[in-house]
Design an enzyme around this catalytic site. Structure first.
Site, PDB file in Angstrom:
ATOM      1  N   ASP A  15       0.436  -2.720  13.068  1.00 44.38           N
ATOM      2  CA  ASP A  15       0.767  -3.125  11.757  1.00 44.38           C
ATOM      3  C   ASP A  15       0.970  -4.757  12.040  1.00 44.38           C
ATOM      4  O   ASP A  15       2.098  -5.308  12.654  1.00 44.38           O
ATOM      5  CB  ASP A  15       2.173  -2.562  11.538  1.00 44.38           C
ATOM      6  CG  ASP A  15       2.555  -2.907  10.093  1.00 44.38           C
ATOM      7  OD1 ASP A  15       2.837  -4.213   9.703  1.00 44.38           O
ATOM      8  OD2 ASP A  15       2.790  -2.034   9.122  1.00 44.38           O
ATOM      9  N   ASP A  75       4.515  -6.136  10.927  1.00 44.12           N
ATOM     10  CA  ASP A  75       5.693  -5.688  11.851  1.00 44.12           C
ATOM     11  C   ASP A  75       5.558  -6.602  13.111  1.00 44.12           C
ATOM     12  O   ASP A  75       6.565  -7.152  13.646  1.00 44.12           O
ATOM     13  CB  ASP A  75       5.698  -4.353  12.240  1.00 44.12           C
ATOM     14  CG  ASP A  75       6.009  -3.495  11.228  1.00 44.12           C
ATOM     15  OD1 ASP A  75       6.682  -3.910  10.044  1.00 44.12           O
ATOM     16  OD2 ASP A  75       6.036  -2.108  11.386  1.00 44.12           O
ATOM     17  N   ARG A 110       0.712  -1.213  -0.029  1.00 45.17           N
ATOM     18  CA  ARG A 110       0.048  -0.179   0.004  1.00 45.17           C
ATOM     19  C   ARG A 110       1.000   1.259  -0.044  1.00 45.17           C
ATOM     20  O   ARG A 110       1.771   1.260   0.937  1.00 45.17           O
ATOM     21  CB  ARG A 110      -0.849  -0.078   1.216  1.00 45.17           C
ATOM     22  CG  ARG A 110      -1.677   1.029   1.255  1.00 45.17           C
ATOM     23  CD  ARG A 110      -2.643   1.223   2.332  1.00 45.17           C
ATOM     24  NE  ARG A 110      -1.914   1.472   3.763  1.00 45.17           N
ATOM     25  CZ  ARG A 110      -2.628   1.747   4.859  1.00 45.17           C
ATOM     26  NH1 ARG A 110      -3.991   1.306   4.871  1.00 45.17           N
ATOM     27  NH2 ARG A 110      -1.999   1.878   5.934  1.00 45.17           N
ATOM     28  N   THR A 140      -1.036   7.601  -1.049  1.00 43.71           N
ATOM     29  CA  THR A 140      -2.375   7.471  -1.694  1.00 43.71           C
ATOM     30  C   THR A 140      -3.436   6.148  -1.101  1.00 43.71           C
ATOM     31  O   THR A 140      -4.527   6.331  -1.265  1.00 43.71           O
ATOM     32  CB  THR A 140      -2.176   6.977  -3.214  1.00 43.71           C
ATOM     33  OG1 THR A 140      -1.769   5.727  -3.117  1.00 43.71           O
ATOM     34  CG2 THR A 140      -1.260   8.228  -4.012  1.00 43.71           C
TER      35      THR A 140
END
Length: 212
Positions: A203, A206, A103, A107
Site C-alpha cells: 500500500d 501506508d 476506493r 466494490t
C-alpha cells in the site's frame, strides 16, 4: 490510451528499493520523490511551449517558454501527495489542484470525497499523480472528472501499473477521442484477490505515511 514504461537503469534501481519490504517510510518518501521526477521528465515531452527570443550577453537567441495556461498538476489524495514535490520540482510554474478519492474495498469502485480544482479547465493540460494503477477505477474516475471540467488532455504518472488497470482504462476511454497518456516505471504481473498489484510494493499510502 498511450502507455509509456520508462526503461532506465536509475528508474529500475529506485523502484527495486521501493519494492523492498525493509525500506522504511523516510527512505520510501525520498525515493518516490526522486522517481517521480524521472518519470515526469518523460511525461512532459508534450507540454505546451511558446516561441520566444531572449538576449544573451552575446546575441539574440531563439528559444521557448512554458505556454499559458500553465499545466495543472493533480495529486490524488492521499498517496498522490507523496509524488507532488517531485513533479513540481520539474514544473515549478504549474498550478496544483487536489482530488480526494477513496476506493471501496468491497466494490473496488472509487468515490470522490474532496475536490480543490478550478471549475473550468478549458484548454488545460493536466497531470494526474497516483502511485498505483491497480483496478483502474480510481484513475478512470479522476481522468473523467478532469475531462468533464474541460481539460483537453490528461497524462497520468504512476509508479506501478497492473495489466488489469491498463485494460480497464482502455475500455473506459476507447471512444473518448481525447488524448490520454500513462507514464509508469513498470507494468507488473497481475492483481490479487484484494485488488493489490503483484508483486507490487504494498500500500503506497501506508508506506509513505504509515498506517492510519
Amino acid at each position: 490510451m498511450e502507455t509509456l514504461v520508462v526503461d532506465h537503469p536509475l528508474v529500475a534501481h529506485k523502484l527495486t528499493t521501493l519494492r523492498d519490504v525493509r525500506t522504511d517510510s523516510p527512505t520510501f518518501r525520498r525515493l518516490a520523490d526522486e522517481l517521480v521526477t524521472l518519470l515526469a521528465y518523460e511525461a512532459t515531452r508534450d507540454v505546451r511551449v511558446a516561441d520566444v527570443t531572449v538576449q544573451t550577453p552575446v546575441a539574440p537567441a531563439h528559444g521557448v517558454r512554458m505556454a499559458k495556461p500553465y499545466p495543472l498538476v493533480v495529486p490524488i489524495l492521499r498517496a498522490g501527495l507523496g509524488m507532488l514535490d517531485g513533479m513540481t520540482r520539474l514544473l515549478p510554474t504549474a498550478e496544483v489542484g487536489f482530488l480526494g478519492m477513496i476506493r471501496d474495498e468491497e466494490t473496488l469502485l472509487a468515490e470522490t470525497y474532496a475536490t480543490r480544482l478550478p471549475d473550468d479547465l478549458s484548454g488545460r493540460q493536466c497531470y494526474v499523480l497516483d502511485p498505483m494503477l491497480a483496478t483502474g477505477g480510481t484513475l478512470a474516475a479522476a481522468v473523467q472528472f478532469l475531462f468533464d471540467r474541460g481539460a483537453v488532455d490528461v497524462t497520468a504518472i504512476c509508479l506501478l501499473a497492473a495489466p488489469e488497470g491498463l485494460a480497464y482504462m482502455d475500455k473506459v476511454f476507447a471512444n473518448s477521442g481525447r488524448p490520454i497518456r500513462l507514464v509508469t516505471a513498470a507494468v507488473d504481473d497481475q492483481l490479487n484477490d484484494s485488488g493489490y498489484i503483484v508483486p507490487g510494493l504494498g500500500d503506497a499510502g501506508d508506506r509513505l505515511y504509515g498506517v492510519v
